[in-house]
Enzyme design. Structure first.
Site, short mmCIF file in Angstrom:
data_model
loop_
_atom_site.label_atom_id
_atom_site.label_comp_id
_atom_site.label_asym_id
_atom_site.label_seq_id
_atom_site.Cartn_x
_atom_site.Cartn_y
_atom_site.Cartn_z
N THR A 133 0.82 -1.20 0.00
CA THR A 133 0.00 0.00 0.00
C THR A 133 0.86 1.26 0.00
O THR A 133 2.00 1.23 0.49
CB THR A 133 -0.89 -0.01 1.27
OG1 THR A 133 -1.46 1.28 1.44
CG2 THR A 133 -0.08 -0.33 2.53
N ASP A 134 0.29 2.37 -0.47
CA ASP A 134 1.01 3.65 -0.40
C ASP A 134 1.05 4.19 1.04
O ASP A 134 1.78 5.13 1.32
CB ASP A 134 0.36 4.69 -1.34
CG ASP A 134 -1.08 5.02 -0.99
OD1 ASP A 134 -1.68 4.36 -0.11
OD2 ASP A 134 -1.64 5.94 -1.62
N GLU A 135 0.27 3.56 1.94
CA GLU A 135 0.21 4.08 3.31
C GLU A 135 1.54 3.91 4.05
O GLU A 135 1.77 4.56 5.06
CB GLU A 135 -0.95 3.42 4.08
CG GLU A 135 -2.26 3.62 3.34
CD GLU A 135 -3.52 3.28 4.14
OE1 GLU A 135 -3.47 3.27 5.37
OE2 GLU A 135 -4.55 3.03 3.50
N TYR A 158 -1.82 -0.65 10.93
CA TYR A 158 -1.94 -1.30 9.61
C TYR A 158 -0.74 -0.95 8.73
O TYR A 158 -0.05 -1.84 8.21
CB TYR A 158 -3.24 -0.87 8.91
CG TYR A 158 -3.26 -1.19 7.43
CD1 TYR A 158 -3.27 -2.51 6.99
CD2 TYR A 158 -3.25 -0.18 6.47
CE1 TYR A 158 -3.27 -2.81 5.62
CE2 TYR A 158 -3.26 -0.47 5.11
CZ TYR A 158 -3.27 -1.79 4.69
OH TYR A 158 -3.26 -2.08 3.35
N LYS A 162 2.33 -3.30 7.23
CA LYS A 162 2.62 -3.47 5.80
C LYS A 162 4.06 -3.02 5.50
O LYS A 162 4.76 -3.65 4.72
CB LYS A 162 1.62 -2.69 4.94
CG LYS A 162 0.19 -3.20 4.97
CD LYS A 162 0.03 -4.61 4.40
CE LYS A 162 0.23 -4.68 2.90
NZ LYS A 162 -0.16 -6.02 2.36
#
Ligand code: NAD
Ligand code: TYD
Length: 352
Positions: A133-135, A158, A162
């Site tokens: 993810t870009d998060e 989260y 990741k």
């Protein structure tokens, strides 16, 4: 029939995974697609009804943290490639209960990496593709974009889980030479997304005339990508992405949350034949998410330059199609929102 290759897809019964599995099964009949999924609240075999009997598709219920089972599957199926999507994926749940995110997203990823490392005697033609993810990049201000070189700065349990799994995948590349590739994508939307995420939650609440909870001032920005565009990017990177590389994937489609919710209200009013402005009256500003990232935006020029990928569906069409799909699939919605969803909703939003 002898297949050209056997690919393990993890998390294939989830939102993005089901679109990817469908694409691979239909477009690559010469491949055997093995979908391993634990079927948590987010995994649903109904998402794959149309392809479940295809001769090149096998579903296996299993947990990626179950080392013995994973080792046994690698021995039995002799996978040529892994496309790893299985994860706990919802930020709010990670704030309420981080441990399952650590177990599945970090430990589960390492279990898969170890199995690949031990069962792949020769890495030629093998590929371990980790979906992320870009998060992991943290939060942007009003301007700028995440590139593949942006330093990691995850803020939620989260995104930290990741980020951790991304680092471990890269560590296996550098340390053991495992042939890995990673992609980091922005927010996906489209059919089969579990209605805990903003877009389907808003659509579902409008149907039921329930308040539409907008966190904080609503001026948080996300880049949204049509899920099938993500699935096609994944298929492309699996085949053509360079080993050891990272690719950012984005929709070039930024929305402030409040603007997106208003847009959905207007689309839903039209589709439901309600007077214009009706659903906007349901918008309710609620307590902010702790540690809420202000803005995500992706520079997807590398995947465009190297692999020729670009998003195909623009927001106006994608949001309408999404709203139509949920209205046409109310039985699916009712089934996934019965039972445990009610308890989650109560804990997250109170009586709202
Ligand atoms: P999802 O929550 O809809 O689906 C996750 C799937 O993984 C479910 O089918 C679930 O049953 C399965 N799963 C969970 N724990 C498991 C375990 N221990 N063993 C086996 N299966 C397990 O998630 P999604 O939105 O489809 O996301 C898929 C992947 O893409 C995730 O890795 C996520 O981090 C990443 N991603 C998602 C988005 C997004 O906007 N949704 C954006 C970028 C990246
Ligand atoms: P979400 O769909 O949970 O995706 P992510 O947190 O992974 O970006 O949330 C998208 C944005 O919408 C995010 O800024 C949080 C916000 N949001 C709300 O304002 N209200 C809600 O009820 C939810 C679920 C999200």
């Amino acid at each position: 029939m002898a297949f050209q290759q056997t690919i393990l897809v993890t998390g294939g019964a989830g939102f993005i995974g089901s679109h990817l599995v469908r694409l691979l099964v239909n477009e690559y009949p010469e491949y055997h697609i093995v979908n391993l999924d634990k079927l948590t609240y987010a995994g649903n075999l109904e998402n794959l009804k149309d392809i479940e009997d295809n001769p090149n598709y096998t579903f296996i219920k299993g947990d990626i943290t179950d080392e013995e089972h994973i080792q046994q599957l690698f021995a039995e199926y002799r996978f040529d490639g892994v496309i790893h999507l299985a994860a706990e994926s919802h930020v709010d749940r990670s704030i309420a209960n981080p441990m399952s995110f650590i177990e599945t997203n970090i430990v589960g990823t390492v279990v898969l990496l170890n199995a690949a490392r031990h069962h792949w005697e020769d890495y030629t033609g093998k590929r371990f593709y980790h979906i992320s993810t870009d998060e992991v990049y943290g939060s942007l201000g009003e301007t700028g974009y995440f590139t593949e070189e942006t330093p990691y700065d995850p803020r939620s349990p989260y995104s930290a889980s990741k980020a951790s799994s991304d680092h471990l995948v890269r560590a296996y590349y550098h340390t053991y030479g495992l042939p890995v590739v990673i992609s980091n994508c922005s927010n996906n939307y489209g059919p089969y997304q579990f209605p805990e995420k903003l877009i389907p939650l808003v659509i579902n609440n409008i149907r039921h005339n329930k308040p539409l909870p907008v966190y904080g001032d609503g001026l948080y920005t996300r880049d949204w990508l049509w899920v099938e565009d993500h699935a096609s990017a994944i298929a492309l990177i699996y085949h053509k992405g360079r080993i050891g590389q990272t690719y950012n994937i984005g929709g070039n489609n930024e929305w402030k949350n409040i603007g997106l919710v208003q847009q959905l209200c207007d689309i839903m009013d039209q589709l439901l034949g309600r007077k214009a402005g009706t659903s906007r009256g349901l918008i309710t500003f609620v307590r902010d998410r702790p540690g809420h990232d202000r803005r995500y935006a992706i520079d997807a020029s590398k995947i465009k330059r190297e692999l020729g990928w670009e998003p195909t569906i623009q927001a106006a069409e994608g949001l309408r199609r999404t709203a139509e799909w949920y209205l046409e699939n109310t039985e699916w919605l009712e089934r996934v929102t019965s039972g445990a969803y009610q308890q989650y909703y109560q804990e997250q939003y109170g009586e709202a």
